[in-house]
Design an enzyme around this catalytic site. Structure first.
Site, short mmCIF file in Angstrom:
data_model
loop_
_atom_site.label_atom_id
_atom_site.label_comp_id
_atom_site.label_asym_id
_atom_site.label_seq_id
_atom_site.Cartn_x
_atom_site.Cartn_y
_atom_site.Cartn_z
N HIS A 304 38.16 24.96 14.77
CA HIS A 304 39.19 25.84 15.69
C HIS A 304 38.51 26.39 16.94
O HIS A 304 37.24 26.75 16.56
CB HIS A 304 40.07 26.69 14.80
N ASP A 362 46.33 22.83 9.88
CA ASP A 362 47.01 21.69 9.90
C ASP A 362 46.52 20.54 8.75
O ASP A 362 46.91 19.49 8.58
CB ASP A 362 46.53 20.83 11.17
N1 ACO Z 1 34.78 17.14 13.59
C1 ACO Z 1 33.48 17.20 13.61
N2 ACO Z 1 32.92 17.99 14.63
C2 ACO Z 1 33.58 18.84 15.21
C3 ACO Z 1 34.92 19.04 14.90
C4 ACO Z 1 35.43 18.22 13.94
N3 ACO Z 1 36.77 18.51 13.71
N4 ACO Z 1 35.29 20.08 15.87
C5 ACO Z 1 34.30 20.47 16.40
N5 ACO Z 1 33.25 19.61 16.23
C6 ACO Z 1 31.84 20.05 16.61
C7 ACO Z 1 31.66 19.28 18.01
O1 ACO Z 1 31.41 18.00 18.04
C8 ACO Z 1 30.49 20.20 18.69
O2 ACO Z 1 29.40 19.79 18.17
P1 ACO Z 1 27.77 19.83 19.09
O3 ACO Z 1 27.97 21.33 19.17
O4 ACO Z 1 27.06 19.28 17.90
O5 ACO Z 1 28.10 18.91 20.22
C9 ACO Z 1 30.91 21.38 18.13
O6 ACO Z 1 31.50 21.27 16.75
C10 ACO Z 1 31.75 22.37 18.92
O7 ACO Z 1 33.13 21.43 19.46
P2 ACO Z 1 34.04 21.91 20.55
O8 ACO Z 1 34.92 20.80 20.93
O9 ACO Z 1 33.23 22.57 21.74
O10 ACO Z 1 34.97 22.93 19.76
P3 ACO Z 1 36.19 23.64 20.45
O11 ACO Z 1 36.12 25.09 19.81
O12 ACO Z 1 36.38 23.33 21.63
O13 ACO Z 1 37.24 22.68 19.56
C11 ACO Z 1 39.08 21.77 18.22
C12 ACO Z 1 38.25 23.14 18.66
C13 ACO Z 1 39.68 21.10 19.64
C14 ACO Z 1 40.31 22.15 17.57
C15 ACO Z 1 38.03 20.82 17.41
O14 ACO Z 1 37.58 21.54 16.32
C16 ACO Z 1 38.71 19.87 17.08
O15 ACO Z 1 38.78 18.81 17.92
N6 ACO Z 1 39.41 19.71 15.60
C17 ACO Z 1 39.86 18.48 15.08
C18 ACO Z 1 41.30 18.65 15.74
C19 ACO Z 1 42.28 19.70 15.02
O16 ACO Z 1 42.24 19.84 13.84
N7 ACO Z 1 43.02 20.29 15.75
C20 ACO Z 1 43.90 21.37 15.32
C21 ACO Z 1 43.39 22.90 16.00
S1 ACO Z 1 44.41 24.01 15.07
C22 ACO Z 1 45.99 23.91 15.96
O17 ACO Z 1 46.09 23.52 17.07
C23 ACO Z 1 47.03 24.54 15.18
#
Ligand code: ACO
Length: 427
Positions: A304, A362
């Site tokens: 998140h 989720d």
């Molecule tokens: N699985 C694996 N790796 C992940 C995930 C994940 N779900 N989420 C983030 N990471 C990793 C990224 O690869 C990145 O790694 P790095 O630093 O080694 O390159 C690091 O964590 C940071 O990722 P960002 O994309 O910068 O994190 P951000 O905070 O912007 O992303 C998000 C948040 C979009 C929710 C992300 O965690 C994601 O894509 N999750 C999966 C989708 C999801 O479950 N969304 C629901 C969110 S809750 C809602 O809307 C109600």
């Protein structure tokens, strides 16, 4: 305003002292509004460090894993309250008295039906249209039925517009499901509560009596309450930006619905179920997690932008998930077992621990919704139904500010410098 200031040194002999505003909870903010006068903008794509507004509605403590609606921890509300009481709180700032609660519920009930013309509108959709495409269209179309809502500066008109949308969302969301499967639309039953009514409109038929299971209704109401508002997330910011132009409130909410559809936001619970189906079997979990760590794909339902600890909504959803599966006799559901195995592996793996990736709301809500009988393609539409309350509360807060300005971000332009048009034969 705080006594603190942030000093920016431009390196050309000029310095500016930027005021700092104190937050009651969370981070203080630097007031950047006058920076432009010095020939600079701040650069912050995706608003990673930008407070785009002042708000008193919801607060997330991402490090502590806490969520507050108007100061009340969401766990307390999930235990003692209901979605409509939460809606009253989010909209009005205080919990209602018994009379205020009864009046609010009654007023919402009065607006549950849709204009008869909406039925013709549905007939224009393909049967296989994604429910979110239909919800976006129908919410937008509602603006055509309530032109008076454009005069939302009048508190009475604003109130009735908000009530209309909260009341009609369950009806139109259930209609999307019924339309997809060619089932007759069911009219709302105002003797039922908000959650019961939605489940009735989803699953009842005109041929038989339908009794809503109270455990399922309570679980569904809790899903709605937990999704009601969540600070300045992408769809809420979209509603605020759209609303800042003074557009019709239903159009602003339709913009929020459109934004919510994406798999990084509201589409995540649908994506979780797709992922679980793709993994297929507990024996494939390790291989799938290895692919996540190789960055081939993300583990849906984990991570998140704000929570870098457990999502408090996820803990409640996990418990609710058990209750629902128990009452439905689905505790041995292979998908649920697979989800539990995935959760266990991810929570003990260094990659997830070091990246602070915990299950989000989720991860569990999709399993509950599927167990209730709601098809995966409807999950985001259910989320939109819940979040309508938050969108409207945030929209109301914004448009009642004394000095509302249209949202208009700046940019860092890195395109071509100015050049003259070249006639086609000379290119
Ligand atoms: N699985 C694996 N790796 C992940 C995930 C994940 N779900 N989420 C983030 N990471 C990793 C990224 O690869 C990145 O790694 P790095 O630093 O080694 O390159 C690091 O964590 C940071 O990722 P960002 O994309 O910068 O994190 P951000 O905070 O912007 O992303 C998000 C948040 C979009 C929710 C992300 O965690 C994601 O894509 N999750 C999966 C989708 C999801 O479950 N969304 C629901 C969110 S809750 C809602 O809307 C109600």
């Amino acid at each position: 305003m705080s006594k603190k200031q942030v000093i920016i040194d431009f390196g050309d002999g000029r310095k500016v002292e930027l005021p700092v505003f104190d937050a009651t909870l969370g981070q203080n903010v630097v007031d950047m509004r006058n920076l432009g006068k010095y020939g600079y903008w701040s650069y912050d794509p995706a608003f990673l460090s930008t407070a785009a507004c002042e708000s008193k509605i919801t607060f997330i403590d991402g490090d502590a894993g806490q969520l507050f609606y108007r100061g009340y921890p969401v766990e307390q509300l999930a235990e003692h309250s209901t979605h409509l009481e939460g809606a009253y709180l989010l909209l009005n700032g205080e919990l209602p008295t018994q009379k205020e609660k009864d009046d609010f519920e009654r007023e919402i009930t009065l607006h549950t039906m849709l204009n008869d013309q909406i039925y013709s509108l549905f007939k224009g959709f393909r049967r296989d249209a994604h429910p979110m495409a239909m919800v976006t269209g129908v919410v937008g179309a509602l603006a055509a039925f309530y032109p008076d809502s454009f005069y939302f500066k009048d508190p009475k008109i604003r109130k009735i517009s908000i009530q209309r949308l909260i009341a009609k969302m369950p009806t139109l969301t259930a209609m999307c499901y019924r339309y997809t499967y060619g089932l007759p639309f069911m009219f709302p039953q105002n003797k039922l509560n908000y959650a019961e009514n939605f489940l009735y409109m989803m699953f009842a038929t005109p041929c038989e009596d339908y009794v809503v299971n109270p455990v399922i209704a309570k679980a569904f109401d809790r899903i709605l309450l937990l999704h009601a508002d969540h600070e300045q997330n992408a769809s809420t910011s979209t509603v605020r930006i759209a609303g800042s132009s003074g557009t019709h409130p239903f159009s602003a909410v339709a913009a929020g619905v459109a934004c919510l559809w994406g798999p990084s936001h509201g589409g995540a619970n649908e994506a979780v179920l797709k992922m679980l189906t793709e993994i297929g079997d507990e024996s494939k979990v390790d291989e799938y997690v290895a692919g996540v760590k190789d960055k081939k794909y993300r583990l849906m339902g984990f991570g998140h932008r704000v929570y870098k600890n457990t999502d408090p909504r996820a803990s409640i959803m996990r418990k609710t998930c058990y209750e629902v599966l128990e009452v439905l006799g689905k505790k041995d559901d292979p998908l649920f077992k697979l989800a539990m195995k995935l959760e266990q592996v991810a929570l003990s793996d260094d990659y997830f621990i070091s990246h602070k990736l915990y299950p989000n709301v989720d991860f569990y809500s999709g399993i509950i919704l599927r167990a209730i009988g709601i098809p995966d393609s409807m999950f985001t539409a259910v989320f939109a139904l819940a979040r309508t309350v938050g969108w409207l509360a945030q929209w109301q807060e914004m448009i009642t500010e004394p000095d509302i300005k249209i949202s208009r971000p700046r940019q860092l332009y890195t395109g071509s410098v100015a050049r003259n048009y070249v006639p086609i034969e000379q290119r």
